[in-house]
Design an enzyme around this catalytic site. Structure first.
Site, short mmCIF file in Angstrom:
data_model
loop_
_atom_site.label_atom_id
_atom_site.label_comp_id
_atom_site.label_asym_id
_atom_site.label_seq_id
_atom_site.Cartn_x
_atom_site.Cartn_y
_atom_site.Cartn_z
N THR A 37 8.55 -2.36 -12.78
CA THR A 37 8.89 -3.46 -11.86
C THR A 37 10.28 -3.04 -11.04
OG1 THR A 37 10.10 -4.49 -13.69
CG2 THR A 37 7.86 -5.49 -13.13
N TYR A 152 -3.62 -15.95 -19.77
CA TYR A 152 -3.85 -14.38 -20.12
C TYR A 152 -5.41 -14.05 -20.34
CZ TYR A 152 -3.13 -10.12 -22.62
OH TYR A 152 -3.04 -8.83 -22.93
P1 NAP Z 1 4.25 -3.89 -22.23
O1 NAP Z 1 4.78 -3.01 -23.20
O2 NAP Z 1 4.75 -5.13 -22.23
O3 NAP Z 1 4.53 -3.12 -20.60
C1 NAP Z 1 4.09 -4.02 -19.50
C2 NAP Z 1 4.02 -2.91 -18.42
O4 NAP Z 1 3.83 -3.77 -17.32
C3 NAP Z 1 5.62 -2.63 -18.13
O5 NAP Z 1 5.38 -1.16 -17.65
C4 NAP Z 1 6.15 -3.59 -16.94
O6 NAP Z 1 6.98 -2.75 -16.38
C5 NAP Z 1 4.59 -3.69 -16.10
N1 NAP Z 1 4.81 -4.48 -15.41
C6 NAP Z 1 4.89 -5.93 -15.83
N2 NAP Z 1 5.10 -6.89 -14.41
C7 NAP Z 1 4.81 -6.13 -13.58
C8 NAP Z 1 4.67 -6.46 -12.15
N3 NAP Z 1 4.72 -7.58 -11.76
N4 NAP Z 1 4.32 -5.24 -11.19
C9 NAP Z 1 4.28 -3.81 -11.72
N5 NAP Z 1 4.41 -3.73 -13.01
C10 NAP Z 1 4.77 -4.68 -14.15
O7 NAP Z 1 2.68 -3.92 -22.15
P2 NAP Z 1 1.59 -3.19 -23.02
O8 NAP Z 1 1.37 -3.94 -24.35
O9 NAP Z 1 1.73 -1.67 -22.93
O10 NAP Z 1 0.24 -3.60 -22.47
C11 NAP Z 1 -0.30 -2.93 -21.31
C12 NAP Z 1 -1.46 -3.73 -20.64
O11 NAP Z 1 -2.58 -3.80 -21.59
C13 NAP Z 1 -1.28 -5.06 -20.22
O12 NAP Z 1 -2.41 -5.37 -19.09
C14 NAP Z 1 -1.81 -5.73 -21.56
O13 NAP Z 1 -2.30 -7.12 -21.07
C15 NAP Z 1 -2.89 -4.85 -22.04
N6 NAP Z 1 -3.10 -5.26 -23.17
C16 NAP Z 1 -2.36 -5.08 -24.21
C17 NAP Z 1 -2.57 -5.21 -25.88
C18 NAP Z 1 -1.57 -4.93 -26.84
O14 NAP Z 1 -1.74 -5.35 -28.08
N7 NAP Z 1 -0.36 -4.50 -26.34
C19 NAP Z 1 -3.81 -5.81 -26.27
C20 NAP Z 1 -4.66 -5.89 -24.93
C21 NAP Z 1 -4.58 -5.50 -23.63
P3 NAP Z 1 8.63 -2.97 -16.52
O15 NAP Z 1 8.94 -2.26 -17.68
O16 NAP Z 1 9.25 -2.60 -15.21
O17 NAP Z 1 8.91 -4.52 -17.03
#
Ligand code: NAP
Length: 244
Positions: A37, A152
């Site tokens: 972001t 979500y």
């Molecule tokens: P995270 O640690 O919260 O990181 C989220 C990432 O998305 C960050 O790099 C953030 O950038 C970026 N982001 C958020 N809003 C954005 C926007 N409007 N434009 C561009 N970038 C944006 O999430 P995570 O756990 O690694 O999850 C990554 C993906 O896997 C997500 O789609 C999530 O739904 C999916 N997922 C996660 C889990 C889990 O258990 N963690 C399970 C299933 C699916 P900034 O750092 O700049 O905010």
């Protein structure tokens, strides 16, 4: 898994799963455009990857003008992209009765519209090259639903429809599109979950633990490889068996 000479775009590359995917792609030789972001967050990812094969870009993936501008810059500065990982995602949990319209719109906007916009922005160079690999980061919540996560779950279920439609539209052009559906992965997103809930997940998953970002990155790396060329429109669940 050699990705030398290939340009990969990873959205949400600053932290968690996206950062790990970006690291793995760079290790395999790809030039990686890390999207976050803010420029600071994107540049931090580049520093952490640290092998000179990545570059940071700030972009809100839910904003078409921003996406179009940044994807044009990526093509100019790194080369035409042949790999896109639609990983950026947010959660704004609330029970339906209390959910704010803004939280519904924002989650659908980033998680689902963001993937649609980024896919639209890479189609032309991929069709020209008659080659492309697109991976959409879904979730087991998109398959099962979850109380308190209607926005979500809807965004992640929507991604599965986007994945299958993209696969059908672009398969004849050498472009594959698949989804990965992680279970509970230890990142900032799951950091705030109560300890008891994490304990329950670990107990109920046959793997006996929560997942790591690397568990997901390994599967993504396979999907973008030449070896996965005959696989498209599929969803690979990476949850340690939790949803069995
Ligand atoms: P995270 O640690 O919260 O990181 C989220 C990432 O998305 C960050 O790099 C953030 O950038 C970026 N982001 C958020 N809003 C954005 C926007 N409007 N434009 C561009 N970038 C944006 O999430 P995570 O756990 O690694 O999850 C990554 C993906 O896997 C997500 O789609 C999530 O739904 C999916 N997922 C996660 C889990 C889990 O258990 N963690 C399970 C299933 C699916 P900034 O750092 O700049 O905010």
């Amino acid at each position: 898994m050699g990705l030398e000479g290939k340009v990969a775009i990873v959205t949400g590359a600053s932290r968690g799963i996206g950062l790990e995917i970006a690291k793995h792609l760079a290790q395999a030789g790809a030039r990686v455009a890390c999207i976050a972001t803010t420029q600071l967050n994107a540049d931090n990812a580049v520093t952490l990857i640290g092998n000179g094969l990545s570059q940071g870009f700030a972009c809100d993936v839910s904003d078409w003008q921003a996406v179009e501008g940044v994807f044009d810059r990526i093509s100019d500065e790194l080369g035409a992209p042949s790999i896109l990982i639609n990983n950026a995602g947010i959660a704004r949990d609330a029970l339906l009765m209390r959910m704010k319209d803004d939280d519904w719109d924002r989650v659908i906007g980033v998680n689902l519209k963001g993937a649609y916009l980024c896919t639209k922005a890479v189609i032309r160079p991929m069709i020209k090259a008659r080659y492309g690999r697109i991976v959409n980061m879904a979730s087991i919540i998109g398959l099962s639903g979850a109380a308190g996560q209607a926005n979500y779950a809807a965004s992640k279920a929507g991604l599965l429809g986007l994945t299958k439609s993209t696969a059908k539209e672009l398969g004849s052009r050498g472009i594959t599109c698949n989804a990965v559906a992680p279970g509970f992965i230890e990142t900032d997103m799951t950091e705030e979950l109560p300890k008891e809930m994490k304990g329950m997940v670990a107990k109920n998953a046959p793997a006996g633990r929560l997942g790591t970002p690397a568990d997901v990155a390994h599967v993504v790396l396979f999907l973008v490889s030449e070896a996965a060329g005959y696989m498209t429109g599929q969803t690979l669940v990476v949850d340690g068996g939790l949803s069995l």
